[in-house]
Each structure stands twice: as structure tokens, then as C-alpha cells.
Design a protein around this motif. Sequence first.
Motif, PDB file in Angstrom:
ATOM      1  N   VAL A 109       0.835  -1.211   0.000  1.00 50.97           N
ATOM      2  CA  VAL A 109       0.000   0.000   0.000  1.00 50.97           C
ATOM      3  C   VAL A 109       0.865   1.255   0.000  1.00 50.97           C
ATOM      4  N   TRP A 110       2.043   1.169   0.585  1.00 47.72           N
ATOM      5  CA  TRP A 110       2.933   2.331   0.573  1.00 47.72           C
ATOM      6  C   TRP A 110       3.398   2.642  -0.846  1.00 47.72           C
ATOM      7  N   ARG A 111       3.679   1.591  -1.618  1.00 54.65           N
ATOM      8  CA  ARG A 111       4.179   1.796  -2.980  1.00 54.65           C
ATOM      9  C   ARG A 111       3.053   1.992  -3.985  1.00 54.65           C
ATOM     10  N   ARG A 112       1.949   1.292  -3.815  1.00 52.28           N
ATOM     11  CA  ARG A 112       0.907   1.280  -4.832  1.00 52.28           C
ATOM     12  C   ARG A 112      -0.375   1.983  -4.414  1.00 52.28           C
ATOM     13  N   GLY A 113      -0.478   2.394  -3.176  1.00 52.13           N
ATOM     14  CA  GLY A 113      -1.714   2.996  -2.697  1.00 52.13           C
ATOM     15  C   GLY A 113      -1.967   4.373  -3.291  1.00 52.13           C
ATOM     16  N   ASP A 114      -3.230   4.763  -3.300  1.00 50.40           N
ATOM     17  CA  ASP A 114      -3.644   6.054  -3.819  1.00 50.40           C
ATOM     18  C   ASP A 114      -3.742   7.043  -2.672  1.00 50.40           C
ATOM     19  N   PRO A 115      -2.891   8.077  -2.632  1.00 52.89           N
ATOM     20  CA  PRO A 115      -2.954   9.031  -1.521  1.00 52.89           C
ATOM     21  C   PRO A 115      -4.257   9.816  -1.468  1.00 52.89           C
ATOM     22  N   ARG A 116      -5.028   9.825  -2.576  1.00 54.76           N
ATOM     23  CA  ARG A 116      -6.324  10.505  -2.563  1.00 54.76           C
ATOM     24  C   ARG A 116      -7.398   9.664  -1.899  1.00 54.76           C
ATOM     25  N   GLN A 117      -7.136   8.357  -1.731  1.00 53.77           N
ATOM     26  CA  GLN A 117      -8.097   7.465  -1.093  1.00 53.77           C
ATOM     27  C   GLN A 117      -7.386   6.633  -0.028  1.00 53.77           C
ATOM     28  N   PRO A 118      -6.885   7.248   1.011  1.00 57.98           N
ATOM     29  CA  PRO A 118      -6.140   6.487   2.015  1.00 57.98           C
ATOM     30  C   PRO A 118      -6.986   5.433   2.720  1.00 57.98           C
ATOM     31  N   TRP A 119      -8.296   5.643   2.775  1.00 60.96           N
ATOM     32  CA  TRP A 119      -9.162   4.657   3.422  1.00 60.96           C
ATOM     33  C   TRP A 119      -9.142   3.318   2.679  1.00 60.96           C
ATOM     34  N   SER A 120      -8.878   3.349   1.374  1.00 61.71           N
ATOM     35  CA  SER A 120      -8.816   2.104   0.616  1.00 61.71           C
ATOM     36  C   SER A 120      -7.619   1.260   1.055  1.00 61.71           C
ATOM     37  N   ALA A 121      -6.455   1.913   1.178  1.00 62.54           N
ATOM     38  CA  ALA A 121      -5.274   1.203   1.664  1.00 62.54           C
ATOM     39  C   ALA A 121      -5.462   0.758   3.109  1.00 62.54           C
ATOM     40  N   ALA A 122      -6.082   1.601   3.921  1.00 66.67           N
ATOM     41  CA  ALA A 122      -6.314   1.241   5.319  1.00 66.67           C
ATOM     42  C   ALA A 122      -7.232   0.034   5.433  1.00 66.67           C
ATOM     43  N   LEU A 123      -8.222  -0.062   4.557  1.00 67.05           N
ATOM     44  CA  LEU A 123      -9.115  -1.221   4.559  1.00 67.05           C
ATOM     45  C   LEU A 123      -8.353  -2.493   4.244  1.00 67.05           C
ATOM     46  N   LEU A 124      -7.465  -2.437   3.255  1.00 65.20           N
ATOM     47  CA  LEU A 124      -6.689  -3.623   2.896  1.00 65.20           C
ATOM     48  C   LEU A 124      -5.801  -4.070   4.054  1.00 65.20           C
ATOM     49  N   VAL A 125      -5.120  -3.131   4.698  1.00 66.06           N
ATOM     50  CA  VAL A 125      -4.232  -3.476   5.802  1.00 66.06           C
ATOM     51  C   VAL A 125      -5.032  -4.012   6.987  1.00 66.06           C
ATOM     52  N   THR A 126      -6.107  -3.329   7.347  1.00 66.60           N
ATOM     53  CA  THR A 126      -6.907  -3.738   8.504  1.00 66.60           C
ATOM     54  C   THR A 126      -7.580  -5.081   8.256  1.00 66.60           C
ATOM     55  N   GLY A 127      -8.169  -5.252   7.079  1.00 64.77           N
ATOM     56  CA  GLY A 127      -8.813  -6.525   6.767  1.00 64.77           C
ATOM     57  C   GLY A 127      -7.830  -7.672   6.743  1.00 64.77           C
ATOM     58  N   THR A 128      -6.636  -7.443   6.208  1.00 65.70           N
ATOM     59  CA  THR A 128      -5.608  -8.487   6.206  1.00 65.70           C
ATOM     60  C   THR A 128      -5.215  -8.862   7.626  1.00 65.70           C
ATOM     61  N   ALA A 129      -5.074  -7.858   8.500  1.00 61.21           N
ATOM     62  CA  ALA A 129      -4.736  -8.142   9.893  1.00 61.21           C
ATOM     63  C   ALA A 129      -5.801  -9.019  10.549  1.00 61.21           C
ATOM     64  N   PHE A 130      -7.071  -8.746  10.261  1.00 65.33           N
ATOM     65  CA  PHE A 130      -8.148  -9.553  10.835  1.00 65.33           C
ATOM     66  C   PHE A 130      -8.087 -10.991  10.315  1.00 65.33           C
ATOM     67  N   LEU A 131      -7.849 -11.161   9.022  1.00 68.79           N
ATOM     68  CA  LEU A 131      -7.799 -12.505   8.452  1.00 68.79           C
ATOM     69  C   LEU A 131      -6.602 -13.295   8.966  1.00 68.79           C
ATOM     70  N   LEU A 132      -5.498 -12.624   9.221  1.00 66.98           N
ATOM     71  CA  LEU A 132      -4.312 -13.320   9.711  1.00 66.98           C
ATOM     72  C   LEU A 132      -4.414 -13.656  11.196  1.00 66.98           C
TER      73      LEU A 132
END
Length: 231
Positions: free
Chosen positions: A113-136
Motif C-alpha cells: 500500500v505504501w508503494r501502490r496505494g492512492d494518496p487521494r483514497q487512504p481509506w482504501s489502503a487502510a481497509l486492505l491493511v486492517t482486513g488483512t490483519a483480521f484474516l491473519l
Amino acid sequence: MRRRALGGALFGLAIAAKLLPAVLLPGALAGVRRWRDAAALLLPAAAVVGLAYLPYVLASRASVFGYLGGYAEEEGYEDPGAGGRYALLRLVLPDSWSVPAVAVGMLAVTAYVWRRGDPRQPWSAALLVTGTAFLLMTPGYSWYALLLIALVALDGRAEWLGVAVAGAAAYVSVRALGGATIPVAYGLAGAAVLVGWVLRRRAAARGGRGVAPGPPPHAPRSGQPMWNGSP
């Protein structure tokens, strides 16, 4: 820079109140390339957390973190074989590998998300990180997922709501269904996320252009609340 610093201070207040919001920091840094931009967010956050904890550090005769260590042990985060944590990882890896696998997985998704994330939509990257943490980590308490639900509301990828439902199922049904409840619930949630990702990729391929998660292209970017354009 001023807005980043204010955002960092607000992050610090959130983290000092409840440690879970720290998982949002990688999303806030999505697409950030300059170290000073990252520092403008991270330094105020760290300063606010430090100042908030300082009185307790000075006055406490024991650990300032209170029962945090006991909670982690009680819930099986320190001993993966003791509870329902890391349930999906333990299906394919030895129990002792679970914690290192979580660390590697979270570092990988954070770097992505740091390399490919969209700074205009930080919530999108945050969702991916948070959801991954829950699944792991497969937490057993459904109220942790309120943070995930808020991110889905901002981003629009409703398939991630299955992860929140999995936490509720793990809490409500674990005694009725036994030890299989948590891996089955989170396994189905993870499958739903993968199906959503595949469908979006196919839609992008058919349309001949990339489809970014979140509000549609015609949604207002500024001057109006972001949720006016949410799907």
C-alpha cells in the motif's frame, strides 16, 4: 504539512485511547514518497501518544500497559496453540510459525500500500491493511470489526464486511459449533474477499481500464463529503 501534522496528532489521540487505530497508519501513508511527509504524520502521532502516557509512566508502580500482556496471553496471541487465534494460518503452517507469518504478511501488505496505494483514497489502503490483519489474526471479539465496517463505508468494497461477520460468528457460535467455527467463518470471509477481487479484475479487463476501489469516478473529490459519492 499542517494538515498531515494535525492528522498525526488525531491519530496519536486515537492510539492512546485504544491501540487498534495504529493499524490505520499504513493507509494514511499510502503513496507517500517523501520522508518529510511521512514524518509530518508519524512524529506528531508519536509525540501525542508519549505525552498522553507520560503521567501514567511517572505515577505507575507497575507496567503502564496494565493487563495488556495478560490479555494477549489469555486470548492466545502469545501461544498460538492455546486458542482460536491465527486460525487460517494454522491450517497450513505449524503453530510456532504463526506469529512470524503474521509479521511477514503485515510487512508485505504495508509495503504494497505504501508503494501502490492512492494518496487521494487512504481509506482504501487502510481497509486492505486492517482486513488483512483480521484474516491473519482471526480475533474472537466482534466489536473490533467496527473499525473495519467504517472503512468499508468509506471505500465501498462490501465483500470485506464478511470479515466483520466472521468475528461476530466466532463470538456467538463458538460454543455451539466447536473449534471449527473460527477457521470456517474467517475462511468463508477470506474467500468472499478473493471473489470480490477477481470480479473487479474481470470488470476492469472487460472495460479496458483499471477500476479503483471506492467511490466511482464521478464522485466529488473536494468541496463535498466523500460519502455523497459512495456506492
